[in-house]
Design an enzyme around this catalytic site. Structure first.
Site: not given
Ligand code: SPV
Ligand code: MG
Length: 554
Positions: A57-59, A69, A96, A98, A125, A131, A133-134, A169, A200
């Site tokens: 996971s990027g986050l 993130d 991930d 990004d 994505e 980016k 975080n979503s 994504r 997502h």
């Molecule tokens: C991550 O885990 O970094 C993601 C998923 O991209 S989310 O945080 O849900 O966007």
């Molecule tokens: Mg991410």
């Protein structure tokens, strides 16, 4: 059709690559699960639990590094983490990625590097670099469809493993652009070569992703991240034909909670007792780190076991020939280029793997204060000799044990040679030392006669050498060298030495005896004392002239 014999590799087929394993999970009719990890340790925990794949996971990787993130960690820093994760595990990793860290060209390089480091796939994505975080903010800008398709194509053209997967994504639902836009984008990304679509959503329910899946049907595998709609039973995803679920960040969040609670308790309680039962045991840490495998490998590759030798250093005398220099400290604490002589001796012993060191102190004992050493004291140092000093450390004289004067320096190879030598009692003897004239030397020289002289040939392994006599007054023609003040005893040698010291105590001869007297008694008792010849590369410090030599020796 001709029947051909099976080829050699048919009998031992290569295990499928990680990329092939991930692709199989993506394309299988069953629902698969990836669990988040953010470093080598959490990746191991995911594998150990039984997951078939990892979501890097990027986050989580960012948060674990203490950054946001928002592409604050560079992609090569992320790559380093991924390499640790991939090395630590056998299951595939979907990264991930990004937005791909830039344009199509960045994606080309990213994919190439991921393939090189054993990563199975990447999700990119359709947002803008850098980016966010979503789940932060509303209506984040999306990338133009054409530009994002270019990244997908560039990535697919750059993969060195045919099974490597690029997951596209779609952020249209998160950005509030609606289902039609999401489908339009998914279609374009599918056309561009994406191996799967990650749809997502930040909705609290699964309705919009299920609606997407219903329209999308089975055009390509669909991946979801139910962080926000976690209340939806997994069976609904299964029934809908979703291909893969990503549990995106729960190892990171679990770690935050556990670390906060543990840290708070330790701060408040100023003790570890409260947390000891609830944190992982040290053994678990070693096991997770793979220490058992290292032990096995050491046996397989016959890594020489670390020396278990201890050392007793006799440093009780003043060293009066050094005059004023030993007014307030014993000889072993005299400075040799910025460090006490004893500290240099201890460093050499440590470098040779000898860590358990006992120093016998006497004169100005309070001046010997080096750390990580055990001390015993010969308070009768003024009226007794070396054997009595050694007797003060009698309970340490066991197992493999070195006995050393406290005023010598020697090159490490001499120690290594001695430690590797066979024999119950082994003395390091300087063959060149026989050239010293005992008559003109300012001090007594520990002369030896051996079973044979040094041949001058270090490769000459024909015949071991044994000690015949040791003393300060041997006839010159019988002298084969000088004992350098360093001897090694094996467990039996230590036992014999202890017994001899006890016998000397009993017959009243211990008080004035030197180590030479001790060795001589062992010889008289019929013990075999071995000799390892060296040629220089050591010195002892008795007077100012020796001290000058010691400075040059370093
Ligand atoms: C991550 O885990 O970094 C993601 C998923 O991209 S989310 O945080 O849900 O966007
Ligand atoms: Mg991410």
């Amino acid at each position: 059709m001709a029947i051909t014999a099976p080829r050699a590799f048919d009998k031992h087929p290569e295990p499928p690559s990680k990329a092939a394993l991930l692709r199989a999970e993506l394309t299988s009719p069953n629902l698969s699960f990836l669990m988040e990890a953010h470093n080598g340790l959490s990746a191991k925990i995911v594998e150990e639990a039984g997951f078939k794949g990892i979501w890097a996971s990027g986050l989580s990787m960012s948060a674990a590094l203490g950054v946001r993130d928002n592409n604050e960690a560079s992609w090569t820093q992320i790559l380093e983490i991924l390499e640790f994760m991939a090395d630590a595990t056998r299951i595939p990793i979907l990264v991930d990625g990004d937005t791909g860290y830039g344009n199509f060209n960045s994606v080309r390089r990213l994919v190439k590097k991921l393939c090189q480091r054993g990563i199975a796939g990447v999700s990119i994505e359709d947002k803008q670099f850098p980016k966010t975080n979503s789940f932060i903010g509303e209506a984040q800008p999306l990338a133009p469809i054409g530009e994002f398709c270019g990244k997908i194509k560039a990535g697919k053209d750059s993969q060195s493993d045919d099974d490597f997967s690029i997951v596209a994504r779609v952020e249209a639902l998160v950005a509030g652009w609606g289902l039609d836009e999401a489908l339009r984008r998914a279609e374009a990304y599918h056309e561009a070569g994406a191996d799967a679509i990650l749809i997502h959503s930040k909705s609290k329910t699964a309705d919009e992703i299920l609606a997407f899946k219903a329209e999308w049907s089975d055009r390509s595998p669909v991946v979801i991240v139910p962080t926000m709609y976690y209340g939806t039973p997994v069976q609904r995803f299964r029934d809908a034909g979703i291909s893969m679920v990503i549990w995106a960040n729960h190892n990171l969040r679990a770690a935050i909670t556990a670390m906060r609670e543990t840290t708070r308790r330790i701060l408040e309680e100023e003790s570890l007792t409260g947390v000891e039962g609830s944190v992982a045991g040290m053994q678990e840490v070693f096991e997770l780190a793979g220490n058992p495998e290292l032990t096995e490998a050491e046996q397989r590759y016959q890594v020489a076991p670390r020396s278990e030798s201890r050392a007793i250093v006799i440093a009780a005398s003043r060293g009066s020939m050094l005059g004023d220099l030993t007014q307030d400290r014993p000889k072993c604490m005299v400075d040799v280029r910025g460090q006490p002589l004893l500290r240099r001796l201890v460093s050499t012993l440590n470098e040779g793997g000898v860590r358990d060191i006992t120093v016998v102190r006497g004169y100005k004992k309070e001046a010997i204060n080096l750390p990580a050493i055990d001390y015993v004291d010969n308070d009768d140092y003024a009226t007794t000799g070396e054997a009595a000093s050694l007797a003060c450390a009698l309970d340490r004289l066991e197992g493999d044990c070195l006995v050393s004067y406290g005023d010598i320096l020697f090159r490490k190879y001499i120690l290594d040679t001695l430690l590797a030598a066979e024999g119950e009692v082994v003395l390091a003897v300087d063959a060149l030392g026989s050239g010293r004239d005992p008559g003109t030397a300012s001090r007594l020289i520990d002369l030896v006669t051996c079973s044979r002289p040094f041949t001058g040939n270090y490769l000459d392994e024909e015949e071991p050498a044994y000690l015949r006599r040791i003393g300060n007054d041997l006839p010159a023609e019988e002298v084969h060298g000088e004992w350098i003040g360093l001897a090694k005893l094996n467990p039996r040698g230590s036992e014999r030495m202890r017994a001899e010291i006890e016998a000397m105590k009993a017959d009243g001869s211990l008080g004035q005896a030197t180590l030479l007297d001790l060795f001589s008694r062992l010889l008289q008792a019929g013990e075999k004392l071995s000799v390892v010849y060296v040629a220089g590369h050591w010195l002892d410090v008795d007077d100012a002239f020796d001290l000058a030599k010691a400075r040059n020796f370093l």
